[in-house]
Design an enzyme around this catalytic site. Structure first.
Site, PDB file in Angstrom:
ATOM      1  N   GLN A  74      -7.159  30.085  15.855  1.00  0.00           N
ATOM      2  CA  GLN A  74      -7.313  29.088  16.911  1.00  0.00           C
ATOM      3  C   GLN A  74      -8.753  28.574  16.879  1.00  0.00           C
ATOM      4  O   GLN A  74      -9.691  29.370  16.856  1.00  0.00           O
ATOM      5  CB  GLN A  74      -6.993  29.682  18.288  1.00  0.00           C
ATOM      6  N   GLN A  86      -5.488  24.142  14.605  1.00  0.00           N
ATOM      7  CA  GLN A  86      -4.763  24.889  15.629  1.00  0.00           C
ATOM      8  C   GLN A  86      -5.553  24.856  16.941  1.00  0.00           C
ATOM      9  O   GLN A  86      -6.725  25.210  16.987  1.00  0.00           O
ATOM     10  CB  GLN A  86      -4.545  26.338  15.197  1.00  0.00           C
ATOM     11  N   ASP A  87      -4.881  24.419  18.014  1.00  0.00           N
ATOM     12  CA  ASP A  87      -5.486  24.408  19.365  1.00  0.00           C
ATOM     13  C   ASP A  87      -6.697  23.477  19.434  1.00  0.00           C
ATOM     14  O   ASP A  87      -7.769  23.863  19.902  1.00  0.00           O
ATOM     15  CB  ASP A  87      -5.892  25.824  19.796  1.00  0.00           C
ATOM     16  N   ASP A 112       0.128  23.486  18.435  1.00  0.00           N
ATOM     17  CA  ASP A 112      -0.231  23.466  19.869  1.00  0.00           C
ATOM     18  C   ASP A 112      -1.537  22.715  20.102  1.00  0.00           C
ATOM     19  O   ASP A 112      -2.428  23.192  20.801  1.00  0.00           O
ATOM     20  CB  ASP A 112      -0.372  24.895  20.418  1.00  0.00           C
ATOM     21  N   ARG A 156       6.241  23.035  23.352  1.00  0.00           N
ATOM     22  CA  ARG A 156       6.910  24.327  23.476  1.00  0.00           C
ATOM     23  C   ARG A 156       6.358  25.024  24.708  1.00  0.00           C
ATOM     24  O   ARG A 156       5.213  24.827  25.117  1.00  0.00           O
ATOM     25  CB  ARG A 156       6.759  25.182  22.224  1.00  0.00           C
TER      26      ARG A 156
END
Length: 304
Positions: free
Chosen positions: A121, A143-144, A165, A221
């Site tokens: 992340q 990521q993130d 995400d 999600r």
């Protein structure tokens, strides 16, 4: 409100050479709008705007956005105790203050996401203060990318790129005329919204946006049991999976989440194979999400 302007330029022609120096010069609990004019260039800095410094603006050049860049990840070690930073502290820029504004700024975290690995992340920006606005900004990560942590937030004409995400958190935020670009290497999600109970006034609303890129994605999600995300008037390319949404493997969330779409278009907006617990919103259902009133903007948004 009176404004104070300070200029930052790496070549020494401004008031400061680094953003960190400029932030350190602001008096605590400042009540004036402080405009930090950030000249074009690459700023390899890890920046925090603490809660004690409200009313700060980062202002860049529209034709040549300054880049604030870093490469920390959740598994990077802090210099102090030698412990992992974790996702929260991985941000290149972290804003804990209220009434923050950014205009024409590129926020970047260059750490790559390796499929199957843990601790990758890597947040480009974390916004934890409330009543924050971002205009013509870009957010690059994997990521993130964008930690929309908590508070009321408004994003206008922004570019947001990531893989897994890449917009996540508890925030109550309106994204208007934004471009969401997936670089996912395998199936991933645009959003992971963490509304954790039905009374929590949080959720992400996307209006007049574009979803595009190179990797297949869910629109969201369910990180939280009552995750809430709405897309309206948004053009969706075919990278959006036909199911549209994911319950993150917990079917109990199917009856609790609020995932809505309203008057969207493009091949990714085809409704025929959507999960049964997603919603096609009526005019009445969509109305609360499609104006700046969703983030109480009439009480705090100003012309940038």
């Amino acid at each position: 409100m009176n404004k104070v302007r300070k200029t930052i330029s790496p070549d020494g022609t401004g008031d400061f050479k680094t953003i960190k120096e400029a932030i350190n010069s602001i008096p605590l609990y400042n009540t004036k709008r402080i405009v930090l004019i950030i000249k074009p260039g690459i700023y390899e800095e890890k920046i925090t705007v603490p809660r004690t410094l409200p009313f700060v603006t980062f202002l860049g050049d529209a034709s040549n956005q300054p880049t604030i860049t870093g490469n920390d990840t959740a598994s990077s070690f802090s210099g102090r105790g030698g412990t992992p930073l974790k996702t929260f502290q991985s941000a290149t820029v972290a804003v804990d203050a209220d009434y923050f504004i950014a205009i024409n700024i590129k926020f970047e975290n260059t750490a790559p996401h390796e499929v199957g690995s843990k601790g990758t992340q890597a947040v480009a920006l974390r916004i934890s203060g409330t009543k924050a606005a971002f205009y013509n900004c870009s957010f690059y990560g994997s990521q993130d990318t964008l930690y929309d942590h908590k508070g009321l937030h408004y994003f206008h004409n922004c570019f947001i790129q990531g893989s897994v995400d890449f917009i996540f958190g508890y925030g109550r935020s309106l994204y208007e005329r934004c471009y969401l670009n997936s670089v996912a290497k395998k199936v991933a999600s645009l959003t992971a919204q963490k509304r954790s109970n039905s009374s929590l006034a949080s959720g992400f609303s996307f209006k007049d946006c574009v979803v595009n890129g190179s990797g297949m994605v869910y629109l969201g999600r369910a990180w939280g049991d009552y995750s809430r995300v709405v897309f309206s008037y948004t053009y969706m390319e075919k990278i959006v999976l036909p199911q549209g949404w994911s319950d993150w493997g917990d079917q109990k969330r199917d009856s609790r989440v609020y995932y809505g779409e309203y008057k969207c278009s493009g091949p990714g907006a085809n409704w025929t194979r959507r999960v049964p617990w997603a919603r096609i919103l009526t005019d009445k259902e969509a109305w609360p999400f499609i104006g700046t009133y969703y983030v109480e903007g009439e009480t705090w948004l100003i012309n940038p």
